[in-house]
Design a protein around this motif. Structure first.
Motif, PDB file in Angstrom:
ATOM      1  N   GLY A  56       0.797  -1.216   0.000  1.00 40.03           N
ATOM      2  CA  GLY A  56       0.000   0.000   0.000  1.00 40.03           C
ATOM      3  C   GLY A  56       0.831   1.268   0.000  1.00 40.03           C
ATOM      4  O   GLY A  56       0.288   2.368   0.043  1.00 40.03           O
ATOM      5  N   ALA A  81       2.092   6.702   0.900  1.00 40.98           N
ATOM      6  CA  ALA A  81       0.967   5.804   0.636  1.00 40.98           C
ATOM      7  C   ALA A  81       0.554   5.907  -0.829  1.00 40.98           C
ATOM      8  O   ALA A  81       0.520   6.994  -1.406  1.00 40.98           O
ATOM      9  CB  ALA A  81      -0.217   6.160   1.537  1.00 40.98           C
ATOM     10  N   GLU A  82       0.302   4.742  -1.414  1.00 40.26           N
ATOM     11  CA  GLU A  82      -0.225   4.723  -2.782  1.00 40.26           C
ATOM     12  C   GLU A  82      -1.719   5.005  -2.679  1.00 40.26           C
ATOM     13  O   GLU A  82      -2.434   4.352  -1.922  1.00 40.26           O
ATOM     14  CB  GLU A  82       0.029   3.366  -3.429  1.00 40.26           C
ATOM     15  CG  GLU A  82       1.500   3.085  -3.626  1.00 40.26           C
ATOM     16  CD  GLU A  82       1.773   1.669  -4.125  1.00 40.26           C
ATOM     17  OE1 GLU A  82       0.937   0.780  -3.900  1.00 40.26           O
ATOM     18  OE2 GLU A  82       2.831   1.480  -4.720  1.00 40.26           O
ATOM     19  N   LEU A  83      -2.182   5.987  -3.424  1.00 46.58           N
ATOM     20  CA  LEU A  83      -3.571   6.402  -3.344  1.00 46.58           C
ATOM     21  C   LEU A  83      -4.295   6.120  -4.649  1.00 46.58           C
ATOM     22  O   LEU A  83      -3.699   6.130  -5.716  1.00 46.58           O
ATOM     23  CB  LEU A  83      -3.666   7.897  -3.012  1.00 46.58           C
ATOM     24  CG  LEU A  83      -2.984   8.328  -1.712  1.00 46.58           C
ATOM     25  CD1 LEU A  83      -3.073   9.836  -1.551  1.00 46.58           C
ATOM     26  CD2 LEU A  83      -3.599   7.627  -0.519  1.00 46.58           C
ATOM     27  N   SER A 127      -8.666   5.973  -6.387  1.00 47.44           N
ATOM     28  CA  SER A 127     -10.022   6.496  -6.247  1.00 47.44           C
ATOM     29  C   SER A 127     -11.012   5.381  -6.543  1.00 47.44           C
ATOM     30  O   SER A 127     -10.673   4.363  -7.150  1.00 47.44           O
ATOM     31  CB  SER A 127     -10.244   7.682  -7.187  1.00 47.44           C
ATOM     32  OG  SER A 127     -10.085   7.271  -8.526  1.00 47.44           O
ATOM     33  N   ASN A 152     -12.755  -0.842   5.425  1.00 40.89           N
ATOM     34  CA  ASN A 152     -11.398  -1.311   5.103  1.00 40.89           C
ATOM     35  C   ASN A 152     -11.253  -2.779   5.484  1.00 40.89           C
ATOM     36  O   ASN A 152     -12.201  -3.402   5.968  1.00 40.89           O
ATOM     37  CB  ASN A 152     -10.331  -0.425   5.750  1.00 40.89           C
ATOM     38  CG  ASN A 152     -10.353  -0.480   7.261  1.00 40.89           C
ATOM     39  OD1 ASN A 152     -10.944  -1.368   7.874  1.00 40.89           O
ATOM     40  ND2 ASN A 152      -9.695   0.479   7.892  1.00 40.89           N
ATOM     41  N   SER A 186     -11.884   9.865  -3.528  1.00 37.02           N
ATOM     42  CA  SER A 186     -10.504  10.021  -4.009  1.00 37.02           C
ATOM     43  C   SER A 186      -9.548   9.955  -2.820  1.00 37.02           C
ATOM     44  O   SER A 186      -9.961   9.987  -1.664  1.00 37.02           O
ATOM     45  CB  SER A 186     -10.339  11.342  -4.765  1.00 37.02           C
ATOM     46  OG  SER A 186     -10.693  12.422  -3.930  1.00 37.02           O
ATOM     47  N   ASN A 187      -8.254   9.863  -3.114  1.00 33.91           N
ATOM     48  CA  ASN A 187      -7.204   9.752  -2.091  1.00 33.91           C
ATOM     49  C   ASN A 187      -7.437   8.570  -1.157  1.00 33.91           C
ATOM     50  O   ASN A 187      -7.237   8.654   0.045  1.00 33.91           O
ATOM     51  CB  ASN A 187      -7.069  11.047  -1.286  1.00 33.91           C
ATOM     52  CG  ASN A 187      -6.619  12.195  -2.147  1.00 33.91           C
ATOM     53  OD1 ASN A 187      -5.816  12.006  -3.058  1.00 33.91           O
ATOM     54  ND2 ASN A 187      -7.133  13.377  -1.874  1.00 33.91           N
ATOM     55  N   LEU A 188      -7.837   7.464  -1.747  1.00 34.51           N
ATOM     56  CA  LEU A 188      -8.102   6.241  -1.009  1.00 34.51           C
ATOM     57  C   LEU A 188      -6.827   5.395  -1.008  1.00 34.51           C
ATOM     58  O   LEU A 188      -6.262   5.112  -2.061  1.00 34.51           O
ATOM     59  CB  LEU A 188      -9.251   5.485  -1.679  1.00 34.51           C
ATOM     60  CG  LEU A 188      -9.849   4.303  -0.959  1.00 34.51           C
ATOM     61  CD1 LEU A 188     -10.450   4.731   0.376  1.00 34.51           C
ATOM     62  CD2 LEU A 188     -10.923   3.659  -1.826  1.00 34.51           C
ATOM     63  N   ALA A 189      -6.375   5.025   0.186  1.00 34.09           N
ATOM     64  CA  ALA A 189      -5.153   4.220   0.284  1.00 34.09           C
ATOM     65  C   ALA A 189      -5.358   2.864  -0.387  1.00 34.09           C
ATOM     66  O   ALA A 189      -6.437   2.286  -0.323  1.00 34.09           O
ATOM     67  CB  ALA A 189      -4.769   4.028   1.747  1.00 34.09           C
ATOM     68  N   ALA A 190      -4.315   2.371  -1.047  1.00 30.63           N
ATOM     69  CA  ALA A 190      -4.385   1.061  -1.689  1.00 30.63           C
ATOM     70  C   ALA A 190      -4.678   0.003  -0.641  1.00 30.63           C
ATOM     71  O   ALA A 190      -4.234   0.090   0.498  1.00 30.63           O
ATOM     72  CB  ALA A 190      -3.080   0.757  -2.401  1.00 30.63           C
TER      73      ALA A 190
END
Length: 181
Positions: free
Chosen positions: A102, A126-128, A130, A146, A162-166
Motif C-alpha cells: 500500500g 501511501a499509494e492512493l 479512487s 477497510n 478520491s485519495n483512497l489508500a491502496a
C-alpha cells in the motif's frame, strides 16, 4: 592481547588487562573483532605499574536507517535488516530497500567506509487511488469498510472517493424496501 605475538590474556569488560612480564622492550598488539588491530613497541620497567592505553578504531561502518511507517520491511543487499537503530557493516556498497504493502517502495544505494556513521531517513508514501460507485436505486445508502472492518466512507447514491489508500475494501449497500442480491 599479544606480547611479541604470544597471547598474554584478554581484557575485562572495562577493557583492562593486567599481566606480569620481565622488564624489556616488546611489541604489544591489541586485537578486537570489529576494530583495526594496533601494534606498538612498549618498554616494561621494573619500577611501578606500566600502563599502556590504546584507542581502537572500528574497521566497520555504522548505518542508522530511520523508517516511517515503523512497520515497513527493510532489507540490505536482500537480507532483512532492523530499522531505527544503529547497524554495523563491513565497508562496501549496499542496496537498501524499504517497502510496505500500500506504499511506494524506496530503493537506495549506500557506500560505506571504515569508521563512518551514516544516517538515512526513509518516509514511505501511501499509494492512493479512487473509487467510483453507483447503485440502483439511487437513494441507496452505501458504506465502504477497510480490510479490518472499520467504516471508511458512507454515502447515498453515486459515490466518488478520491485519495483512497491502496488495499482491500468491502462495500455494502441497502435501501428501504429492497433486498440485496
Amino acid at each position: 592481547v599479544l606480547l611479541n605475538d604470544r597471547e598474554v590474556g584478554r581484557t575485562d569488560s572495562g577493557g583492562i588487562l593486567q599481566f606480569e612480564s620481565v622488564p624489556g622492550t616488546y611489541e604489544l598488539t591489541v586485537i578486537r573483532s570489529g576494530f583495526d588491530p594496533i601494534t606498538r613497541q612498549v618498554t616494561i620497567t621494573s619500577q611501578g605499574a606500566n600502563r599502556f592505553t590504546f584507542d581502537m578504531a572500528s574497521d566497520l561502518a555504522t548505518v542508522f536507517l530511520g523508517v516511517s511507517p515503523v512497520d515497513a520491511t527493510v532489507t540490505v543487499n536482500g537480507r532483512d535488516a532492523s530499522a531505527n537503530q544503529d547497524l554495523l557493516y563491513t565497508p562496501g556498497s549496499y542496496t537498501v530497500v524499504v517497502s510496505k504493502p500500500g506504499f511506494s517502495t524506496v530503493r537506495d544505494q549506500i557506500d560505506m567506509r571504515k569508521g563512518e556513521r551514516i544516517v538515512r531517513e526513509y518516509e514511505l508514501v501511501a499509494e492512493l487511488g479512487s473509487l467510483t460507485y453507483s447503485v440502483v436505486p439511487s437513494f441507496s445508502t452505501s458504506k465502504l469498510y477497510n480490510s479490518v472492518g472499520t467504516l471508511v466512507e458512507e454515502w447515498v447514491g453515486y459515490g466518488n472517493i478520491s485519495n483512497l489508500a491502496a488495499g482491500y475494501y468491502t462495500i455494502s449497500s441497502s435501501a428501504r424496501g429492497y433486498e440485496s442480491k
